[in-house]
Design a protein around this motif. Structure first.
Motif, mmCIF file in Angstrom:
data_model
loop_
_atom_site.group_PDB
_atom_site.id
_atom_site.type_symbol
_atom_site.label_atom_id
_atom_site.label_comp_id
_atom_site.label_asym_id
_atom_site.label_seq_id
_atom_site.Cartn_x
_atom_site.Cartn_y
_atom_site.Cartn_z
ATOM 1 N N HIS A 32 -15.986 -1.766 -7.562
ATOM 2 C CA HIS A 32 -14.183 -2.633 -6.682
ATOM 3 C C HIS A 32 -13.621 -1.737 -7.249
ATOM 4 N N VAL A 33 -13.775 -0.589 -7.899
ATOM 5 C CA VAL A 33 -13.000 0.577 -7.871
ATOM 6 C C VAL A 33 -12.749 1.361 -5.981
ATOM 7 N N ASN A 34 -14.496 1.456 -6.026
ATOM 8 C CA ASN A 34 -13.865 1.921 -4.118
ATOM 9 C C ASN A 34 -13.556 0.785 -2.972
ATOM 10 N N VAL A 35 -13.591 -1.043 -3.162
ATOM 11 C CA VAL A 35 -13.464 -1.874 -2.283
ATOM 12 C C VAL A 35 -11.497 -2.026 -2.237
ATOM 13 N N LEU A 36 -11.023 -1.876 -4.058
ATOM 14 C CA LEU A 36 -10.130 -1.776 -4.319
ATOM 15 C C LEU A 36 -8.910 -0.754 -3.521
ATOM 16 N N ALA A 37 -9.964 0.265 -4.003
ATOM 17 C CA ALA A 37 -9.141 1.946 -3.182
ATOM 18 C C ALA A 37 -9.416 1.804 -1.788
ATOM 19 N N ASN A 38 -9.980 1.619 -1.047
ATOM 20 C CA ASN A 38 -10.244 0.993 0.036
ATOM 21 C C ASN A 38 -8.925 -0.063 1.018
ATOM 22 N N MET A 39 -8.696 -1.279 0.398
ATOM 23 C CA MET A 39 -7.875 -1.690 0.898
ATOM 24 C C MET A 39 -6.764 -0.941 0.835
ATOM 25 N N MET A 40 -6.182 0.080 -0.081
ATOM 26 C CA MET A 40 -5.224 0.208 -0.593
ATOM 27 C C MET A 40 -5.080 1.647 0.696
ATOM 28 N N PHE A 41 -5.983 2.128 0.556
ATOM 29 C CA PHE A 41 -5.868 3.558 1.436
ATOM 30 C C PHE A 41 -6.462 3.432 2.874
ATOM 31 N N GLY A 42 -7.083 2.275 3.154
ATOM 32 C CA GLY A 42 -7.379 1.853 4.905
ATOM 33 C C GLY A 42 -5.957 1.093 5.145
ATOM 34 N N SER A 43 -4.817 0.531 4.879
ATOM 35 C CA SER A 43 -3.841 0.066 5.101
ATOM 36 C C SER A 43 -2.793 0.653 5.538
ATOM 37 N N ILE A 44 -3.013 2.080 4.491
ATOM 38 C CA ILE A 44 -1.603 2.700 4.378
ATOM 39 C C ILE A 44 -1.776 3.488 5.337
ATOM 40 N N SER A 45 -2.999 3.983 5.891
ATOM 41 C CA SER A 45 -3.247 5.155 6.673
ATOM 42 C C SER A 45 -3.831 4.060 8.650
ATOM 43 N N GLY A 46 -3.714 3.132 8.386
ATOM 44 C CA GLY A 46 -4.360 2.294 8.889
ATOM 45 C C GLY A 46 -6.193 2.616 9.722
ATOM 46 N N SER A 47 -6.780 3.598 9.017
ATOM 47 C CA SER A 47 -7.759 4.166 9.464
ATOM 48 C C SER A 47 -9.323 3.603 8.988
#
Length: 433
Positions: free
Chosen positions: A100-115
């Motif tokens: 779940h940490v992986n999913v949440l971190a991807n949601m946050m980092f992916g949105s901020i980095s755009g990649s």
């Protein structure tokens, strides 16, 4: 004549791809061949050159190099690790908490980095060793990382929506940004639900409860990173700046964050970061320019209307038409990357769905969601390769664990397709769209 043109365009394009021609050149050459059916070679060269140049003459496109540069700065600036620590606060008490940490971190980092690829590499690379140490099946960990990394393509800011806005004739970027929130969050929650049941079945461990001091420290450490989204989206909603101006602000913000606050990037590293951003931008803009030539070739030959008539002759039921479009895009996404697919198929399908009464913003979310599934699938899914690489798992080992995640993604896609308010409620509420 129309079907001859369609066969020529599609046949030459897929033939060039099959023999290994880069996709930008395959698009340009197949467009040139198609235009030559109607006009002489020298005139065709002049037309396609002009359309490629004029297609890039757009103020909105300035947002792409700036957001790419901001993403590169973030990738080097220690953002991922801080967001992972913050995600542990949010999802650390669920069964299979590291998933779940992986999913949440991807949601946050992916949105901020755009990649999505950057998210899969940065977050997955950090999480894979931790999950392996806790006894997680590496194939399961890789599947979670692979399917959750594209969530950031829907949660703004997203270059995907900027490209769609351009190719669709100026759909509001601000409305697209807001429209992506609920579908993107639903995408992540769907993956977390599947991960929950698999983790419970396999009795994966729950992380120890963090102390109040740890929660406070992790939250405060991540807040400056999360503040970027607040600044960009808040500024656009308030009318303080446009999406293009927001992209330049994002660069300044991430520079201050990475060099002054986190102190992860030195002045010596900046030239290489900028050069990497220029290289990526050049690839994207060449692709957009070539696709503009193809769009003109298709419009000149009435290809979108021919395909529209063919689809509507199958059925005039909007549900059937949308199912056919979704199925087509799901298949296309398995062998074509997201940006070229978006550039090629938006001019074909947008007139059809507009005739059915579908809002262009809603269709943009449908396109982005659908094609984001494709980057998780074989044979050419970019996050599939990166996710397997950072997890140290062979692709054939991760296919079976991926199947339940594919199922929930497709189910969520249908919800987004047939419940337009999931996409339109935020833009209508906050922007009066």
């Amino acid at each position: 004549m129309e079907w001859t043109t369609i066969i020529t365009l599609a046949g030459s394009f897929f033939l060039l791809l099959a023999i290994g021609v880069p996709i930008s050149f395959a698009i340009g050459v197949s467009s040139l061949i198609t235009i030559m059916l109607a006009i002489p070679f020298d005139a065709a060269i002049a037309v396609i050159s002009q359309k490629m140049a004029s297609g890039l003459d757009s103020f909105s496109l300035l947002a792409i190099p700036f957001f790419i540069l901001a993403g590169n700065i973030m990738n080097r600036g220690g953002i991922a690790l801080r967001l992972i620590e913050f995600a542990k606060v949010l999802g650390g008490r669920l069964p299979g908490s590291l998933a779940h940490v992986n999913v949440l971190a991807n949601m946050m980092f992916g949105s901020i980095s755009g990649s999505a690829v950057a998210a899969a590499a940065a977050v997955g690379g950090t999480m894979a060793p931790l999950q392996k140490k806790e006894g997680y099946d590496p194939a399961f960990s890789a599947a979670v990382n692979i399917t959750s990394s594209p969530t950031g393509l829907l949660i703004p800011p997203s270059n995907t929506f900027i490209v769609y806005s351009l190719i669709s004739g100026g759909t509001s970027i601000g409305a697209l940004f807001l429209a992506g929130y609920i579908p993107g969050i639903l995408m992540g929650l769907g993956i977390m639900i599947i991960a929950y049941f698999i983790a419970k079945k396999n009795k994966y461990p729950v992380s120890p409860k963090p102390t109040f001091k740890e929660v406070t420290h992790r939250t405060l450490d991540a807040l400056p990173s999360l503040g970027l989204v607040v600044v960009i989206i808040g500024g656009i909603i308030a009318g303080i700046f446009t999406a293009t101006e927001a992209s330049a602000i994002a660069v300044v913000y991430t520079l201050i964050l990475s060099m002054v606050i986190y102190k992860e990037i030195s002045l010596k590293e900046l030239p290489q970061i900028i050069l990497d951003a220029m290289t990526t931008t050049s690839i994207v803009l060449l692709l957009i320019g070539a696709s503009m030539g193809m769009s003109w070739a298709m419009a000149n030959a009435d290809i979108p209307y021919t395909i529209s008539d063919a689809l509507l002759s199958v059925s005039e039921n909007p549900i059937v038409i949308l199912l056919i479009i979704n199925l087509t895009l799901l298949i296309v996404g398995t062998f074509m990357d997201m940006t070229p697919a978006l550039l090629i198929f938006t001019p074909i399908f947008l007139p059809i769905v507009t005739e059915l009464g579908m809002d262009p913003v809603h269709f943009g979310i449908l396109m982005a969601f659908n094609l984001s599934i494709g980057i998780c699938t074989p044979p050419v899914g970019s996050t599939l390769f990166v996710g397997c690489s950072v997890a140290g798992v062979k692709i054939d080992k991760v296919i079976k664990p991926l199947l339940p995640f594919y199922a929930i993604l497709i189910l969520t896609l249908f919800l987004v397709t047939f419940l337009p308010q999931l996409s339109l409620w935020l833009p209508q509420t906050l922007l009066g769209y």
